[in-house]
Every structure is written in C-alpha cells, then in structure tokens.
Design a protein around this motif. Structure first.
Motif, PDB file in Angstrom:
ATOM      1  N   GLU A 172      13.788 -16.421  -7.624  1.00 26.07           N
ATOM      2  CA  GLU A 172      14.791 -17.437  -7.300  1.00 26.07           C
ATOM      3  C   GLU A 172      14.518 -17.982  -5.898  1.00 26.07           C
ATOM      4  O   GLU A 172      14.593 -17.257  -4.915  1.00 26.07           O
ATOM      5  CB  GLU A 172      16.194 -16.831  -7.359  1.00 26.07           C
ATOM      6  CG  GLU A 172      17.299 -17.755  -6.870  1.00 26.07           C
ATOM      7  CD  GLU A 172      17.342 -19.066  -7.632  1.00 26.07           C
ATOM      8  OE1 GLU A 172      17.372 -20.127  -6.971  1.00 26.07           O
ATOM      9  OE2 GLU A 172      17.330 -19.025  -8.883  1.00 26.07           O
ATOM     10  N   PRO A 173      14.159 -19.268  -5.777  1.00 21.96           N
ATOM     11  CA  PRO A 173      13.813 -19.797  -4.450  1.00 21.96           C
ATOM     12  C   PRO A 173      15.008 -19.941  -3.509  1.00 21.96           C
ATOM     13  O   PRO A 173      14.857 -19.861  -2.297  1.00 21.96           O
ATOM     14  CB  PRO A 173      13.204 -21.166  -4.770  1.00 21.96           C
ATOM     15  CG  PRO A 173      13.807 -21.548  -6.082  1.00 21.96           C
ATOM     16  CD  PRO A 173      13.996 -20.266  -6.841  1.00 21.96           C
ATOM     17  N   THR A 174      16.213 -20.157  -4.055  1.00 24.12           N
ATOM     18  CA  THR A 174      17.398 -20.348  -3.233  1.00 24.12           C
ATOM     19  C   THR A 174      18.211 -19.069  -3.225  1.00 24.12           C
ATOM     20  O   THR A 174      18.886 -18.734  -4.195  1.00 24.12           O
ATOM     21  CB  THR A 174      18.261 -21.512  -3.765  1.00 24.12           C
ATOM     22  OG1 THR A 174      17.443 -22.672  -3.865  1.00 24.12           O
ATOM     23  CG2 THR A 174      19.426 -21.771  -2.832  1.00 24.12           C
ATOM     24  N   LYS A 175      18.141 -18.330  -2.110  1.00 23.81           N
ATOM     25  CA  LYS A 175      18.787 -17.021  -2.038  1.00 23.81           C
ATOM     26  C   LYS A 175      19.961 -16.986  -1.064  1.00 23.81           C
ATOM     27  O   LYS A 175      20.569 -15.940  -0.860  1.00 23.81           O
ATOM     28  CB  LYS A 175      17.780 -15.953  -1.630  1.00 23.81           C
ATOM     29  CG  LYS A 175      16.625 -15.761  -2.609  1.00 23.81           C
ATOM     30  CD  LYS A 175      15.726 -14.631  -2.130  1.00 23.81           C
ATOM     31  CE  LYS A 175      14.653 -14.296  -3.155  1.00 23.81           C
ATOM     32  NZ  LYS A 175      13.682 -15.382  -3.338  1.00 23.81           N
TER      33      LYS A 175
END
Length: 487
Positions: A172-175
């Motif tokens: 998941e790139p948006t953490k």
C-alpha cells in the motif's frame, strides 16, 4: 438537469442492493421501510408514507418474497397509488463494486424507466438483464484474478516471511492513515522501522523459541506503549533493562525475553495476544504491565461490554474501526453515532468500580490461563505520574503542557487525578494474591525526573528502576536462579 426520483419500499438486502444500483444509474432515491425507526436514522433518503404525495417517477417494492410484495402493493393502493407506477424487485445480487457496468446494460435513467414502465409487476426482463450484468462482473473478475495471481506470486516471493496482513500493508503506497494491522484475534500497532516477521515487535526468532532447550527460559512481557517505547531507544525499555538484570542475577541460565508491548493495550488485549502468539510456545514466565490504559479507556468504553462482559479494550481502535467499516459499507451518508472518545467525555453508565471489576476479572483469567499452561505469571501495575509524591520541574512542565495543548482529552485529565485512589481500590478488591505488584512503590518517593512524556511513559531512569524491582521479584520467587522447578 434534475434527477428522476424513485421510491424504494423496503430496505433489507434487496432494498440496499437496489439503492446502490439506482444511485449508480443516476436516480434520486427515497426509502420507505416500516421496520426502521426514522428517529434513529439521520438520512434524508429515509422517509415515511408522505413521500407518496410528492412527485416520483416509480415505486419499486424491494423485498425478496412475492407474497409480501403483493401485500405492500395492496397497502399502496389504499393510499391512492396506482399499480401502474409500482413494480417489484426481488434480486439482491448487485453490489456497489459492479457500478462500472450499469450504463453498459441500461444506457440511461430515462431508458431504464421506459423498461420498468413497459414491464409487468415482477419485471422479468429487468431481472434477466440484471443477472446478465452480475454474470459479466464475475467473468471480468475471474479474468482479473488470473492476472493478479501472477502479482500475488511476485509479492509472496519478495516477502516470504511476512503474513498476508503485512503484505497488504507493504504494497500500500499511502500509509499515512494506517495505524494498526488487524490479525485474527488481536491487533498490532504498526512500527515502520520493524519487520512484520516479528509482528512489528523487536526481532523474534520463532524457530529458536519453538525448539529451545531445557536450560533456555522463555520470559514474555506484555504491556502498552510504556513497554513498547517508540519515544526512547529500545535499549532503554523496561524489558531491555530486565534482560541485563537477569543475566547479572543468573548468568548460568539462558533467557529469551520478549517485549510484546503494544500501544493502547489493556489487560484483556494482552491476554488475547498471549492466546494468539505465545500460548503454543509454553512460556516459562509471563509478565503483565498494566493499569494506565485500562483506566483511561475503561470510562469511555461500551457499558454493555465493560459491565456485562467485563472487557477492557481500546475504543480508539475497535470502535473507530467498526465505525469506519460501517461508513464504508453503508448507503446512509449522515448517520454517524458519536463515540465517547470523540465527545471526550466519560460514559455516564460506567463507574470507576465497574472498570476495576473488569480489570480484576481479566487479570485473574490471565493468571489462570498461564498457570494452567505450566507457566508462572506476575502482574505489575505500571508506574504513573500521579502516584509520584514530588514532581520535578520537568515533570510539572510536561503535565502542564499536555493540558494546555489538549494532548490529553478532558475525560483523561479526570482519570489522571483519580489514579492513586483507583490503584488503592483495585488492590483492596483483588485481595491477598501472590502475583500482583505495584511499580508505583518504586518511584513514589523519588525526587528524580522519572517520566519522559505523557503520564504513563517513564524515561530511561524510571525504566531502569522498574526493571531492577521486577528482577528482584523474580529472584525472590526463585524463578530465575538455582535449580529450575516446574510449577
């Protein structure tokens, strides 16, 4: 252009499915359901029978049962609604994830209205096309899954030691908004600098633990953020200090000491974590550091869960997660139950005694589970700033700044002031047991700065003092020196 309005009569599985479908098509929906108390639903789409006296294009009776649909039709006819503007939908296979296909099958709201009006009450052609839409979605999903299986294989190869939950986290790139991973039976606070192989704890060699020899003793420490310590170097934690103390006390024994502290954990959540990860490995000693989180979360928890079932838990995780899930799944856009943590006030149905009773129940249960599994159990009330008789200037400033910057919610400030009494009451209610200790006795008379930030986080000096006391308790119990005796 103004949207065409349709009325959905019934908001069970069929009604919810059709509401998603109609809104994806571009209709304005109004919902009537005799079994829903509108006082508890703050959604402008939920209306009463008065909607039938307004302008609408069609009324869809959205129930599974044909006989019930006929009864509703008869009711509508008594209200003066002509059967020509009423139709019955009974299929609920449509899902919001299929919205990308609706205009491929039904073109426009106007064309769909023509289809509905041109059909009989049971809408046979519409249901046929709806089933075709659903089938097309499943066909496309199968094709997509075939391609995604190659990607899954790549991820499995790149992250061979990670659980499926952590793999989802890593890709998941948006953490920024992620804080926990929900594993089966427990949740873990994410620490990006640590690997999921160890469930975001310090490095854990599970193979070594499973195959340890008789001279290697497994000691597992459970607690909240005061144990986990993301605000100090790991070598300054209570657990790391305890490791050093144990080697000094018993150099002839080998120890594996695990730090399984998780931010926000209560005694109940510690026990769930023990059951999930540690029970299969038959630990020799289990240490619980508890108190601060239990009291500060207990008064804003659900009174049914806490008073009836005696569960202390972290509302900031479980209740928020459930609320977020319902918001994502629900078609109701404005119904949002205010949580006590959001209101920043205590639950008026929960007393301090209620919280202590819940803590004691789970404390005893934790002790019993460990003991019956062949291990030894000791619990330590964690050191808390209100129990310290003399505060240094640094500690006064810290507490003052937390109040004025609102880092500590109002309900928590109330609990902080009551902590010494809560501890006294807890110990009186527990009675004379041989596994409960109070680390506040260690720091109570100290004139040094013991707390680093917040009212439950010790600094390196405070952790060292606590670790010395814990090691002393273990030595007095003869758990860490001399011949090791099975319980």
């Amino acid at each position: 252009m103004q949207k065409e309005r349709v009325i959905l009569y019934g908001f069970g599985w069929v009604g919810q499915s059709m509401c998603a479908f109609c809104e994806a098509m571009g209709f304005e929906c109004r919902i009537v359901d005799d079994d829903i108390d509108q006082r508890l639903i703050c959604d402008e789409r939920m209306v009463g029978n008065e909607v039938f006296f307004e302008s609408f294009a069609l009324c869809l009776i959205t129930v599974r049962d044909a006989e019930l649909a006929q009864k509703i039709l008869a009711k509508l006819q008594k209200l003066g609604i002509h059967e020509n503007v009423v139709r019955h939908v009974f299929n609920f296979d449509y899902r919001p994830s299929m919205a990308y296909l609706v205009h491929d099958f039904f073109d426009s709201p106007q064309k769909l209205l023509e289809l509905w009006r041109g059909e009989s009450f049971a809408l046979p052609n519409f249901h046929l096309k709806l089933i075709q839409l659903v089938d097309m979605h499943h066909k496309k999903r199968a094709e997509r899954n075939q391609n995604l299986s190659h990607f899954r294989a790549q991820v499995d190869s790149a992250l061979p030691h990670c659980s499926v939950f952590a793999k989802m986290f890593y890709i998941e790139p948006t953490k920024a908004r992620l804080s926990h991973i929900p594993y089966p039976g427990f949740n873990v606070h994410i620490a990006t600098q640590r690997a999921d192989k160890s469930f975001f704890f310090e490095e854990v060699d599970w193979e070594l633990i499973q195959h340890r020899d008789a001279n290697t003793k497994l000691i597992v420490c459970f607690g909240n953020s005061a144990l986990r310590l993301n605000y100090l170097p790991l070598h300054e934690t209570i657990v790391e200090n305890l490791r050093r103390e144990l080697q000094n006390f018993a150099p002839q024994q080998n120890f594996i000491v695990l730090n399984l502290g998780i931010s926000g954990y209560t005694i109940y959540e510690q026990m769930m974590l023990y059951n999930a990860l540690i029970y299969p490995h038959s630990p020799d000693i289990v240490l619980s550091f508890f108190g601060g989180t239990d009291w500060r979360t207990g008064i804003v928890s659900c009174d049914v869960l806490l008073k009836t079932h005696r569960m202390t838990y972290t509302p900031g995780y479980y209740e928020y997660q459930a609320k977020s899930l319902f918001q994502q799944m629900s078609l109701v856009q404005t119904n949002r139950l205010p949580l006590y943590t959001e209101l920043e006030i205590p639950n008026p149905k929960i007393s301090d005694t209620d919280v202590n009773v819940a803590i004691i129940t789970r404390l005893q249960q934790f002790h019993d589970i460990v003991s019956r599994g062949g291990g030894r159990f000791a619990a330590f009330i964690q050191p808390l700033l209100p129990c310290k008789k003399v505060w240094t200037e640094e500690e006064k400033d810290m507490r003052h700044n937390e109040k004025i910057t609102h880092r500590t919610p109002p309900y928590m400030n109330v609990i902080i002031d009551k902590i010494p009494k809560l501890i006294i009451d807890l110990k009186q209610q527990v009675g004379d047991v041989d596994y409960l200790y109070d680390l506040n006795n260690v720091i109570m008379n100290s004139t040094e700065t013991i707390f680093a930030n917040h009212w439950i986080h010790c600094n390196a000096r405070g952790n060292a003092l606590c670790a010395q006391y814990v090691a002393q308790v273990l030595r007095q119990k003869e758990w860490i020196h001399g011949e090791w005796h099975a319980p």
